[in-house]
Enzyme design. Sequence first.
Site, PDB file in Angstrom:
ATOM      1  CB  CYS A 105      -4.144  66.595  55.477  1.00 42.51           C
ATOM      2  SG  CYS A 105      -3.638  65.525  56.836  1.00 42.51           S
ATOM      3  CB  CYS A 423      -5.471  61.636  51.171  1.00 45.02           C
ATOM      4  SG  CYS A 423      -3.840  61.661  51.974  1.00 45.02           S
TER       5      CYS A 423
END
Length: 440
Positions: A105, A423
């Site tokens: 991500c 994250c």
Amino acid sequence: GQYSRPRLFVLPTMSGAVRKAVLVDGCRIPFNLSGTVYQKDLGVELAQKSLKGLMTKTAMDPALVDYVLYGTVIQEPKTSNIAREASINSGFPSNVPGHTVTQACISANQCFTTGAEKILSGQADVVVAGGCETFSDVPIRFSRPVRQRLIKAPKAMKKGAAGLLGLTKGLKMKDLAPEAPAIANYTTGEVMGHSADRLSARFGVSRADQDAFSLRSHHNAAAATEAGLYEDEIVRTNGITSENNIKGGSTMEKLQSLKPAFIKPHGTVTAGNASALTDGASAMLMMNEARALELGYTPKSILRSWAYVACDPFEDLLLGPTYAIAKVLKEMNLSIADIGVIEIHEAFAGQVLSNLVAMESKKFADDHLDGFHIGELPMDKINTLGGSLSLGHPFGATGGRLVTTASNRMVRGEGKYALIAACADGGIGHACILERYGDN
């Protein structure tokens, strides 16, 4: 979490001039739910739309670009170096090199900071960075037993029917089922939503807390869209600028009616407080400050500090932002009070809130951050225009949205410094600090 090696904020050249990596501008195509607006588009085509949009928006000549960095997560084998395929099919000259980054991500974040490293080291003056993702067209494969037999098929065919029949030996019915891209972490075997559920329980984040944060995200995104605050970021694509994951009319009652999606029946993560599968693409134009001014641009922000950290993927998979934020604040000798803008990737409401609890905890700081206490992050500075829960989360593209939105918020007067954090699967975390251009 382990701290990465300290980064240089600026780097002098042989002539003594200081190089600074600046963001000139950024954009994204509208983020939309998979299987809707972009269901006929390949990932490389979404990337092209963002790159063309950026060049048009900035009136930039692609021939002046030194390098292209582009991120994606679920890769189409035919366009494995999507940075190259997208750029060369977007009007960039064939002599502009590029490579593709995949870091879950935070792929676009990595493109952004790698671009800065190229600029600061003098290897480039102009870099285009970004990322894309499509869940409307993912590579679905045969199972491994079938693939192995297909590879042997040409040789087996030389033996006739007996050879082909021999290939079926040992195959099971389950082997004939197609394989979609894995959603579970390779090392832990756990899906991220399950990890978010456990993290929320560990830090005492309730279902109500998560639903309230998700509702806030949707209401903020709807208000920002209505106020036109994204008009400078979204480039018209397929005839639209609208984003269809934003649910401005959502209520706590609706969210609380949803059932747990991962840990059943008593889990707290639902489809309503987790980011949805989204198609989209983003792009950013970065330059050495001197080159930007030479070309007549006024930069929006300067990249001042950045860090990538690694945590235990079994227990701290989504806790990377806390470790990374501690790292960049420490490097810059700043406190949260110095930060005017905060953009945190919302993979799950529980993930964001758990990190906020960890950062506020003095005990967590003593036990895990060498005593560096981050403190409470003011909610009125966090994701005020919505976040991944409401805007959507195309894995490879979200980092470009975070950087562009944070920079624009500073330009509108929300503060001198912006903090970005995210994250990523595998227990990786990222944070960076931007400074509003003109304040340095």
